[in-house]
Design a protein around this motif. Sequence first.
Motif, short mmCIF file in Angstrom:
data_model
loop_
_atom_site.label_atom_id
_atom_site.label_comp_id
_atom_site.label_asym_id
_atom_site.label_seq_id
_atom_site.Cartn_x
_atom_site.Cartn_y
_atom_site.Cartn_z
N ALA A 170 -4.55 11.24 -3.34
CA ALA A 170 -2.77 10.21 -3.23
C ALA A 170 -3.41 8.84 -1.78
CB ALA A 170 -2.07 10.87 -3.80
N TYR A 171 -3.07 10.15 -0.87
CA TYR A 171 -3.69 10.13 0.42
C TYR A 171 -4.67 9.08 0.94
CZ TYR A 171 -0.08 12.98 3.24
OH TYR A 171 1.40 13.64 2.82
N PHE A 172 -6.21 9.68 0.46
CA PHE A 172 -7.53 9.10 0.13
C PHE A 172 -7.02 7.76 -0.21
CE2 PHE A 172 -11.33 8.05 -1.00
CZ PHE A 172 -12.19 7.76 -0.50
N LYS A 173 -6.95 6.71 -1.16
CA LYS A 173 -6.38 6.42 -1.65
C LYS A 173 -5.75 5.36 -0.68
CE LYS A 173 -7.26 4.98 -6.25
NZ LYS A 173 -8.00 4.20 -6.91
N PHE A 174 -4.88 5.36 -0.28
CA PHE A 174 -4.08 5.06 0.45
C PHE A 174 -5.06 4.82 1.80
CE2 PHE A 174 -1.21 5.46 4.76
CZ PHE A 174 -0.46 3.88 4.51
N LEU A 175 -5.53 5.74 2.66
CA LEU A 175 -5.94 5.61 3.76
C LEU A 175 -6.96 4.21 3.30
CD1 LEU A 175 -7.13 6.39 6.29
CD2 LEU A 175 -8.96 7.96 5.16
N MET A 234 -3.82 -0.49 14.49
CA MET A 234 -4.47 0.71 13.59
C MET A 234 -5.33 1.21 14.28
SD MET A 234 -3.80 2.20 10.40
CE MET A 234 -2.45 0.97 10.04
N TYR A 242 -3.57 13.93 7.10
CA TYR A 242 -3.27 12.77 6.50
C TYR A 242 -1.99 13.01 7.04
CZ TYR A 242 -7.24 12.17 3.23
OH TYR A 242 -8.43 12.02 2.27
N GLN A 266 0.56 -1.65 0.10
CA GLN A 266 -0.31 -0.15 0.05
C GLN A 266 0.91 1.39 0.07
OE1 GLN A 266 -1.61 -2.82 2.07
NE2 GLN A 266 -3.11 -1.59 2.65
N SER A 279 -7.21 2.01 1.69
CA SER A 279 -6.23 0.58 1.10
C SER A 279 -6.13 0.03 2.31
CB SER A 279 -5.20 1.02 0.53
OG SER A 279 -4.09 1.51 0.93
N ILE A 280 -6.51 0.43 3.90
CA ILE A 280 -5.97 0.34 4.89
C ILE A 280 -7.03 -0.55 5.74
CG2 ILE A 280 -5.31 0.91 7.43
CD1 ILE A 280 -3.81 3.09 6.04
N HIS A 281 -6.96 -1.63 6.30
CA HIS A 281 -8.39 -2.42 6.46
C HIS A 281 -8.09 -1.91 7.99
CE1 HIS A 281 -10.75 -5.53 8.48
NE2 HIS A 281 -9.54 -6.09 8.83
N GLN A 285 -10.30 -2.74 0.57
CA GLN A 285 -9.17 -2.74 -0.79
C GLN A 285 -10.14 -3.38 -1.63
OE1 GLN A 285 -9.13 -3.13 2.56
NE2 GLN A 285 -7.29 -4.05 3.18
#
Lengths: 379, 379
Positions: free
Chosen positions: B324-329, B1, A325, A4, B331-333, B343
């Motif tokens: 980009a930060y949002f997409k990363f966030l 997390m 973020y 990720q 993707s986190i479980h 994801q």
Amino acid sequence: MEQQLETLWKEVRELSLGTSVEVERLNSPPSSLRFLRDFVSANKPCIISDATLHWPAISLWSDDKYLRGALSGSSVSVHLTPDGRADALVPHPEDSSLCFASAHVCRMPFSEALDLISSDKGKGKGKGNGKGNGVVAYCQEQNDCFRNEYSVLAGDCEAHIPWATEALGCLPEAVNLWIGNSLSHTSFHKDHYENLYVVVSGLKHFLLLPPTDVHRLYIHHYPAASYSYSPDTQELILELEKPPRYVPWCSVDPYPSPDSVHHEISKFPLYFNGPKPFECTLRPGEILYLPSMWFHHVSQSPDGRGRTIAVNYWYDMQFDIKYAYFKFLQSIHHPLYGPTLSQSEDKDPLSVLSCSERTDRSNTASGAYEAKEKDSKEA
Amino acid sequence: MEQQLETLWKEVRELSLGTSVEVERLNSPPSSLRFLRDFVSANKPCIISDATLHWPAISLWSDDKYLRGALSGSSVSVHLTPDGRADALVPHPEDSSLCFASAHVCRMPFSEALDLISSDKGKGKGKGNGKGNGVVAYCQEQNDCFRNEYSVLAGDCEAHIPWATEALGCLPEAVNLWIGNSLSHTSFHKDHYENLYVVVSGLKHFLLLPPTDVHRLYIHHYPAASYSYSPDTQELILELEKPPRYVPWCSVDPYPSPDSVHHEISKFPLYFNGPKPFECTLRPGEILYLPSMWFHHVSQSPDGRGRTIAVNYWYDMQFDIKYAYFKFLQSIHHPLYGPTLSQSEDKDPLSVLSCSERTDRSNTASGAYEAKEKDSKEA
């Protein structure tokens, strides 16, 4: 999590920053709206060509006589190190473990400082300044020094960058002057400011990494140390602070020596095996917009007189969703990140609160809140 | 997390959005620079009072005769559902499992549509329109309909919001008209647009959550279904699409019925036990800036004639570091997130690509890239 994070590093480049190492160039200053929309809001650097060629400093400061004359009555702060590395990780002489070394700061007449900087390869020749050989001098006090120690030069540069001031809605919080030579480097770090960086003479070389890449810099805590000058040996001696204080700092040296390069690559694979940093050289007349929270490494090439002169304008940044973020990203553990986690930055805030003001504001939530409070008061 | 995500939800409020449920209010339209700096760049909503009171629509559209006259020759698209819930999760009649239900869309003369909407509680009375009882009508075609189906009304509203256009550097990509009654709700979702939302008559009630809170909405994949009208039974019948298609959608209904509230809270603890959503009611004359990627739930209160009328302006968003930060966030479980991970949104892009255009652009990376490419062409 590895996958990720790698996707994040890749996506921010594909979506916004570009996939080459080049920084976007504008031929002339942008409108305040365009600057704000396309660069500040996007947290994306740019270089503006032909932005300051009309400043008197561009011609006047190439002449040492002018500078020595204007500053003949001034004493200035000079940062002294044995090798040009201040605010950097250096091996401690006793056990070779890395520590975060601060320069020995002293005040001296400007003319003496310029001699020290401009002399062959920047080595001080001990011309009556009480300093021995093996000293690299750098005028780089980041405390608004251009408007204080160097205020007699105020008329040579613009007091602020008009389109940036309009875009950011405030005047610069600090304006700093930098006079150094080829030996001085600034190691990778970030600042909690929007930065407009101007080269007046010589060249500055930047390596830039976006805040999304924070794990690739391996920020760990290092014991603080500082140089002090020993009149006996005429040398700078590095001493650990007592009581111990720990400073979070980027571990990566992007230019390892040939005999350590393999070792460094194996220690910092996320940096060396990931996307290359953005790279640019700033010339006189150009402005680099260096966005808040971007990691930057700076080196320099001197002009014909052996020195590089730059002025930078620090504007308050917005502590908005981008900053939230970033804090979140930084709190995430990467399995290749090593034994000291970035999370620990926030676990022992007191260890950081006593750092220099710049380090303070770069590394603590309280610094962020203070700055924000200030913003809203000034608005 | 879990702890890090909770910190993110808290910090973005403390740093930027505010810790109350109120949306910041401006007394008059901001300058384009202020709007861009303090709201768009910060990805922060605001309400501008007294922003559209001068529009002819504010007085003209309160009069049904004016609307019926102006649109007498027009047929318009109407979304029909049994209960006002379109693009929403509803139990499938066969097995009561949740599916993503799209409305039955049909075209009819504007006057008939207005009768359906304005009639008692919005229930169609079957006045010669071929539709039976138990039908809720909503004019809400989000395909730039104000500039197409309703173009005869163009002179009653501004073609764009001048300070927003200047700030965002482009004209609206779409302008949509919404005419509904108290039964129509829009379930939590996000759009990949900067949204300027104007109420002309009646009231609109918004619940807003920032993109940082994505895990709190429990976005899962649901089988797509749509209503179709059966002339035999004069009823709307819900049918699953064949072949099956799965749509990622927010699972949370913020207003569960009294008998299901405990069940819903236990199913969606991150939503119900976390920070409350921002809440606002938009009145005629006001504009809501609804930032890109913010989750929003919308309900409405009718005016004296039984309908709520609104116009919204969708401007292209920037796909920058925030995205980009949002997409990363995303993707986190999160361990409380349930069996279907966010994801998976990206794992099966084909399942999403065939959605409606709006859903498309809201949920796929390819949509983002397409929109970006378009941006750069228009710039």
